[in-house]
Write a protein that holds these residues in place. Structure first.
Motif, PDB file in Angstrom:
ATOM      1  N   UNK A   5      -4.775  -1.479   3.937  1.00  0.00           N
ATOM      2  CA  UNK A   5      -5.723  -2.247   3.140  1.00  0.00           C
ATOM      3  C   UNK A   5      -7.066  -2.308   3.856  1.00  0.00           C
ATOM      4  N   UNK A   6      -8.153  -2.037   3.118  1.00  0.00           N
ATOM      5  CA  UNK A   6      -9.489  -2.195   3.696  1.00  0.00           C
ATOM      6  C   UNK A   6      -9.755  -3.687   3.872  1.00  0.00           C
ATOM      7  N   UNK A   7     -10.065  -4.088   5.099  1.00  0.00           N
ATOM      8  CA  UNK A   7     -10.271  -5.505   5.386  1.00  0.00           C
ATOM      9  C   UNK A   7     -11.736  -5.822   5.664  1.00  0.00           C
ATOM     10  N   UNK A   8     -12.548  -4.797   5.788  1.00  0.00           N
ATOM     11  CA  UNK A   8     -13.996  -4.928   5.975  1.00  0.00           C
ATOM     12  C   UNK A   8     -14.594  -3.573   5.643  1.00  0.00           C
ATOM     13  N   UNK A   9     -15.887  -3.510   5.367  1.00  0.00           N
ATOM     14  CA  UNK A   9     -16.488  -2.215   5.060  1.00  0.00           C
ATOM     15  C   UNK A   9     -16.157  -1.161   6.132  1.00  0.00           C
ATOM     16  N   UNK A  10     -15.552  -0.062   5.697  1.00  0.00           N
ATOM     17  CA  UNK A  10     -15.187   1.086   6.534  1.00  0.00           C
ATOM     18  C   UNK A  10     -14.003   0.835   7.470  1.00  0.00           C
ATOM     19  N   UNK A  11     -13.440  -0.384   7.447  1.00  0.00           N
ATOM     20  CA  UNK A  11     -12.344  -0.722   8.360  1.00  0.00           C
ATOM     21  C   UNK A  11     -11.066  -0.990   7.569  1.00  0.00           C
ATOM     22  N   UNK A  12     -10.021  -0.216   7.857  1.00  0.00           N
ATOM     23  CA  UNK A  12      -8.736  -0.345   7.178  1.00  0.00           C
ATOM     24  C   UNK A  12      -7.656  -0.759   8.167  1.00  0.00           C
ATOM     25  N   UNK A  13      -6.896  -1.780   7.806  1.00  0.00           N
ATOM     26  CA  UNK A  13      -5.741  -2.195   8.608  1.00  0.00           C
ATOM     27  C   UNK A  13      -4.498  -1.543   8.018  1.00  0.00           C
ATOM     28  N   UNK A  14      -3.541  -1.192   8.872  1.00  0.00           N
ATOM     29  CA  UNK A  14      -2.312  -0.575   8.387  1.00  0.00           C
ATOM     30  C   UNK A  14      -1.134  -1.024   9.233  1.00  0.00           C
ATOM     31  N   UNK A  15       0.049  -0.957   8.626  1.00  0.00           N
ATOM     32  CA  UNK A  15       1.263  -1.382   9.312  1.00  0.00           C
ATOM     33  C   UNK A  15       2.450  -0.614   8.764  1.00  0.00           C
ATOM     34  N   UNK A  16       3.486  -0.499   9.601  1.00  0.00           N
ATOM     35  CA  UNK A  16       4.715   0.166   9.184  1.00  0.00           C
ATOM     36  C   UNK A  16       5.923  -0.529   9.800  1.00  0.00           C
ATOM     37  N   UNK A  17       6.979  -0.669   9.011  1.00  0.00           N
ATOM     38  CA  UNK A  17       8.285  -1.088   9.498  1.00  0.00           C
ATOM     39  C   UNK A  17       9.283  -0.073   8.977  1.00  0.00           C
TER      40      UNK A  17
END
Length: 257
Positions: free
Chosen positions: A181-193
């Protein structure tokens, strides 16, 4: 003597101690294109880890991904990276090998099955040229099915061969849940389980998690950083004095073209 060394002594193979391909093995299926198109990505990572296990013994990895997607939703691609785990495994097993590359070939079909819900079906072959004396061979083929909706996706990969050289491991599986998910302009957070299950070799089964950030630098460049960890059994992925399943930070830079 840890579990890996025991398995090597018995079968002259790493027995899948370092399961390997992209961030899909660093490879991701391209979406259906408005017009047929070829795309690519080059990447440099502080190490190549796959499914939570180091493939380059904590050494840097240079990678190349090439993809083709057509208007009907069909796609195909290839991923190439340097590796070190097979050469290290050969040392433990008391023989030599020229295997220094992993080549992944994949193809599949993506389609929208409901509003904003994408289905992805495909096949992925992991190939290790010059793997030589390894028996069973580490080459592995998996069928996969995935569903994506918004920021979330789930995917299951099923091995139709022995899995990365583990004897009698056909029908092993890897199930993963991902979020980006993009959380700020140009910055994407990601996660995996995710969970890797090695059929008939439960000592090598484990859960993996990853959390990270990707920053769009512009002109096709991105900076990547993520933390990964596993709950692999003590000693299951340890050899040459290091545990290749341990938690650590991975950094990288990519260029799309």
């Amino acid at each position: 003597m840890n579990r890996i060394t025991k398995l090597l002594a018995a079968s002259t193979t790493l027995g899948g101690a370092l399961l390997s391909a992209s961030a899909l093995a660093q490879t991701a299926a391209p979406a259906a294109a408005a017009t047929p198109e070829f795309t690519g990505k080059a990447a440099l990572y502080s190490e190549y880890e796959y499914r939570g296990i180091s493939q380059t013994s904590e050494k840097p990895a240079l990678q190349l991904n090439l993809d083709y997607a057509n208007t009907g939703g069909f796609y195909a691609g290839a991923f190439v990276t340097n590796i070190k785990w097979l050469k290290d495994a050969a040392k433990v097993g008391g023989f030599s090998t020229g295997a220094q590359l992993e080549v992944d070939l994949y193809g599949g079909f993506k389609t929208e099955v409901a509003k904003d819900v994408m289905l992805d079906l495909g096949v992925l072959a992991y190939i290790y040229p010059s793997s030589g004396a390894f028996n069973p061979k580490p080459n592995t083929t998996e069928l996969y099915a995935g569903v994506t909706s918004g920021a979330f996706s789930v995917k299951y990969s099923h091995a139709v061969t022995d899995t990365f050289g583990v004897p009698n491991s056909k029908s092993s599986g890897f199930i993963e849940a991902n979020w980006a998910q993009e959380i700020a302009p140009k910055l994407t957070a990601n996660a995996q389980l995710a969970r890797q299950v090695i059929k008939n070799n439960g000592v090598f089964s484990y859960t993996v998690y990853k959390v990270g950030l990707t920053y769009d630098l512009g002109n096709g460049w991105s900076a990547v950083g993520y933390f990964k960890g596993t709950n692999a059994k003590t000693g299951a992925y340890e050899y040459l004095g290091k545990d290749w399943s341990k938690s650590r930070l991975v950094l990288g830079v990519t260029k799309s073209f």
